[in-house]
Design a protein around this motif. Structure first.
Motif, PDB file in Angstrom:
ATOM      1  N   ASP A  18      -7.354 -12.256   6.641  1.00  0.00           N
ATOM      2  CA  ASP A  18      -8.209 -12.953   5.255  1.00  0.00           C
ATOM      3  C   ASP A  18      -8.670 -11.964   4.427  1.00  0.00           C
ATOM      4  O   ASP A  18      -8.556 -12.104   3.034  1.00  0.00           O
ATOM      5  CB  ASP A  18      -9.141 -13.863   5.789  1.00  0.00           C
ATOM      6  N   ALA A  19      -8.756 -10.740   5.086  1.00  0.00           N
ATOM      7  CA  ALA A  19      -9.434  -9.726   4.073  1.00  0.00           C
ATOM      8  C   ALA A  19      -8.478  -8.735   3.522  1.00  0.00           C
ATOM      9  O   ALA A  19      -8.661  -7.645   2.859  1.00  0.00           O
ATOM     10  CB  ALA A  19     -10.329  -8.983   5.088  1.00  0.00           C
ATOM     11  N   GLU A  20      -6.966  -9.090   3.552  1.00  0.00           N
ATOM     12  CA  GLU A  20      -6.118  -8.383   2.890  1.00  0.00           C
ATOM     13  C   GLU A  20      -6.108  -8.192   1.477  1.00  0.00           C
ATOM     14  O   GLU A  20      -5.947  -7.157   1.009  1.00  0.00           O
ATOM     15  CB  GLU A  20      -4.878  -8.948   3.235  1.00  0.00           C
ATOM     16  N   ALA A  21      -6.525  -9.328   0.744  1.00  0.00           N
ATOM     17  CA  ALA A  21      -6.515  -8.840  -0.751  1.00  0.00           C
ATOM     18  C   ALA A  21      -7.657  -8.100  -1.148  1.00  0.00           C
ATOM     19  O   ALA A  21      -7.768  -7.106  -1.944  1.00  0.00           O
ATOM     20  CB  ALA A  21      -6.749 -10.223  -1.211  1.00  0.00           C
ATOM     21  N   SER A  22      -9.007  -8.101  -0.434  1.00  0.00           N
ATOM     22  CA  SER A  22      -9.966  -7.216  -0.767  1.00  0.00           C
ATOM     23  C   SER A  22      -9.713  -5.687  -0.069  1.00  0.00           C
ATOM     24  O   SER A  22     -10.023  -4.870  -1.051  1.00  0.00           O
ATOM     25  CB  SER A  22     -11.258  -7.644  -0.166  1.00  0.00           C
ATOM     26  N   ALA A  23      -8.996  -5.757   0.810  1.00  0.00           N
ATOM     27  CA  ALA A  23      -8.715  -4.518   1.238  1.00  0.00           C
ATOM     28  C   ALA A  23      -7.683  -3.628   0.175  1.00  0.00           C
ATOM     29  O   ALA A  23      -7.782  -2.465  -0.116  1.00  0.00           O
ATOM     30  CB  ALA A  23      -7.838  -4.197   2.497  1.00  0.00           C
ATOM     31  N   TRP A  24      -6.599  -4.558  -0.504  1.00  0.00           N
ATOM     32  CA  TRP A  24      -5.829  -3.963  -1.432  1.00  0.00           C
ATOM     33  C   TRP A  24      -6.499  -3.563  -2.526  1.00  0.00           C
ATOM     34  O   TRP A  24      -6.254  -2.526  -3.411  1.00  0.00           O
ATOM     35  CB  TRP A  24      -4.829  -4.962  -1.583  1.00  0.00           C
ATOM     36  N   ALA A  25      -7.520  -4.267  -2.980  1.00  0.00           N
ATOM     37  CA  ALA A  25      -8.544  -4.064  -3.982  1.00  0.00           C
ATOM     38  C   ALA A  25      -9.275  -2.926  -4.010  1.00  0.00           C
ATOM     39  O   ALA A  25      -9.151  -1.967  -4.945  1.00  0.00           O
ATOM     40  CB  ALA A  25      -9.423  -5.098  -4.523  1.00  0.00           C
ATOM     41  N   ALA A  26      -9.786  -2.598  -2.722  1.00  0.00           N
ATOM     42  CA  ALA A  26     -10.386  -1.450  -2.446  1.00  0.00           C
ATOM     43  C   ALA A  26      -9.755  -0.161  -2.573  1.00  0.00           C
ATOM     44  O   ALA A  26      -9.998   0.672  -3.102  1.00  0.00           O
ATOM     45  CB  ALA A  26     -11.259  -1.506  -1.028  1.00  0.00           C
ATOM     46  N   LEU A  27      -8.357  -0.278  -1.965  1.00  0.00           N
ATOM     47  CA  LEU A  27      -7.328   0.744  -1.880  1.00  0.00           C
ATOM     48  C   LEU A  27      -7.039   1.144  -3.570  1.00  0.00           C
ATOM     49  O   LEU A  27      -6.881   2.380  -3.820  1.00  0.00           O
ATOM     50  CB  LEU A  27      -6.145   0.422  -1.189  1.00  0.00           C
ATOM     51  N   ARG A  28      -6.775   0.280  -4.391  1.00  0.00           N
ATOM     52  CA  ARG A  28      -6.578   0.439  -5.764  1.00  0.00           C
ATOM     53  C   ARG A  28      -7.726   1.195  -6.516  1.00  0.00           C
ATOM     54  O   ARG A  28      -7.333   1.988  -7.084  1.00  0.00           O
ATOM     55  CB  ARG A  28      -6.307  -1.076  -6.380  1.00  0.00           C
ATOM     56  N   ALA A  29      -8.663   0.581  -6.235  1.00  0.00           N
ATOM     57  CA  ALA A  29     -10.034   1.189  -6.829  1.00  0.00           C
ATOM     58  C   ALA A  29     -10.122   2.996  -6.487  1.00  0.00           C
ATOM     59  O   ALA A  29     -10.139   3.673  -7.408  1.00  0.00           O
ATOM     60  CB  ALA A  29     -11.197   0.701  -6.613  1.00  0.00           C
ATOM     61  N   VAL A  30     -10.039   3.045  -5.155  1.00  0.00           N
ATOM     62  CA  VAL A  30     -10.102   4.405  -4.669  1.00  0.00           C
ATOM     63  C   VAL A  30      -8.913   5.189  -5.116  1.00  0.00           C
ATOM     64  O   VAL A  30      -9.092   6.505  -5.514  1.00  0.00           O
ATOM     65  CB  VAL A  30      -9.989   4.490  -3.132  1.00  0.00           C
ATOM     66  N   ARG A  31      -7.643   4.670  -5.185  1.00  0.00           N
ATOM     67  CA  ARG A  31      -6.365   5.567  -5.599  1.00  0.00           C
ATOM     68  C   ARG A  31      -6.567   5.735  -6.979  1.00  0.00           C
ATOM     69  O   ARG A  31      -6.143   6.872  -7.338  1.00  0.00           O
ATOM     70  CB  ARG A  31      -5.125   4.421  -5.338  1.00  0.00           C
ATOM     71  N   LEU A  32      -6.885   4.767  -8.092  1.00  0.00           N
ATOM     72  CA  LEU A  32      -7.406   5.067  -9.334  1.00  0.00           C
ATOM     73  C   LEU A  32      -8.195   6.203  -9.502  1.00  0.00           C
ATOM     74  O   LEU A  32      -7.930   7.029 -10.334  1.00  0.00           O
ATOM     75  CB  LEU A  32      -7.605   3.843  -9.947  1.00  0.00           C
ATOM     76  N   ARG A  33      -9.198   6.113  -8.815  1.00  0.00           N
ATOM     77  CA  ARG A  33     -10.328   7.388  -8.996  1.00  0.00           C
ATOM     78  C   ARG A  33      -9.683   8.567  -8.534  1.00  0.00           C
ATOM     79  O   ARG A  33      -9.832   9.670  -9.344  1.00  0.00           O
ATOM     80  CB  ARG A  33     -11.531   6.940  -8.171  1.00  0.00           C
ATOM     81  N   ALA A  34      -8.960   8.691  -7.359  1.00  0.00           N
ATOM     82  CA  ALA A  34      -8.215   9.825  -7.111  1.00  0.00           C
ATOM     83  C   ALA A  34      -7.049  10.346  -8.058  1.00  0.00           C
ATOM     84  O   ALA A  34      -6.881  11.448  -8.356  1.00  0.00           O
ATOM     85  CB  ALA A  34      -7.438   9.470  -5.773  1.00  0.00           C
ATOM     86  N   LEU A  35      -6.204   9.457  -8.571  1.00  0.00           N
ATOM     87  CA  LEU A  35      -5.406   9.910  -9.569  1.00  0.00           C
ATOM     88  C   LEU A  35      -5.844  10.234 -11.018  1.00  0.00           C
ATOM     89  O   LEU A  35      -5.389  11.469 -11.458  1.00  0.00           O
ATOM     90  CB  LEU A  35      -4.568   8.412  -9.966  1.00  0.00           C
ATOM     91  N   ARG A  36      -7.070   9.852 -11.411  1.00  0.00           N
ATOM     92  CA  ARG A  36      -7.606  10.332 -12.356  1.00  0.00           C
ATOM     93  C   ARG A  36      -8.326  11.793 -12.133  1.00  0.00           C
ATOM     94  O   ARG A  36      -8.278  12.795 -12.960  1.00  0.00           O
ATOM     95  CB  ARG A  36      -9.010   9.708 -12.819  1.00  0.00           C
ATOM     96  N   THR A  37      -8.519  12.002 -11.132  1.00  0.00           N
ATOM     97  CA  THR A  37      -9.144  13.327 -10.445  1.00  0.00           C
ATOM     98  C   THR A  37      -7.872  14.305 -10.502  1.00  0.00           C
ATOM     99  O   THR A  37      -7.936  15.456 -10.730  1.00  0.00           O
ATOM    100  CB  THR A  37      -9.851  13.299  -9.289  1.00  0.00           C
ATOM    101  N   ALA A  38      -6.886  13.869  -9.932  1.00  0.00           N
ATOM    102  CA  ALA A  38      -5.508  14.543  -9.684  1.00  0.00           C
ATOM    103  C   ALA A  38      -4.988  15.264 -11.136  1.00  0.00           C
ATOM    104  O   ALA A  38      -4.400  15.983 -11.236  1.00  0.00           O
ATOM    105  CB  ALA A  38      -4.522  14.025  -9.177  1.00  0.00           C
TER     106      ALA A  38
END
Length: 119
Positions: free
Chosen positions: A58-78
């Motif tokens: 059931d927590a899959e959607a929130s895990a994907w949202a968290a991954l998306r947020a972390v990845r976007l922040r990392a891509l901006r830093t990259a």
């Protein structure tokens, strides 16, 4: 990330007081921003592991949202080294230094791809 460098390299060079003295420090700052990705990659790796654990639950959607947020922040830093190369192009930053900063950003982008196991 490559397009801003190509566009800014076509701008006229700023000569004199501001151009040449800022090129080397800007390159060194660009190299230093590569190291800002170390904590971002660690956070991304942990978010990937958490997403993999939550697949099919059931927590899959929130895990994907968290991954998306972390990845976007990392891509901006990259992208920071490439943007610094774009800023440095009119200031007299050499094309080799621009290429190194852009290449560093592109390699970092490869680190932040989603693995096949999660796709």
């Amino acid at each position: 990330m490559v397009v801003p460098v190509l566009i800014s390299s076509q701008l006229p060079q700023l000569a004199g007081r501001f151009g040449e003295p800022l090129a080397l420090p800007l390159f060194l700052v660009g190299l230093a921003t590569l190291f800002l990705n170390l904590p971002r990659f660690t956070a991304y790796k942990h978010a990937l592991i958490a997403t993999e654990k939550d697949l099919g639950s059931d927590a899959e959607a929130s895990a994907w949202a968290a991954l998306r947020a972390v990845r976007l922040r990392a891509l901006r830093t990259a992208a920071l080294p490439a943007w610094l190369a774009a800023i440095g192009a009119p200031l007299g930053l050499e094309p080799v230094a621009q290429g190194l900063l852009v290449s560093g950003s592109l390699v970092l982008l490869l680190l932040y791809r989603i693995p096949r196991q999660l796709q």
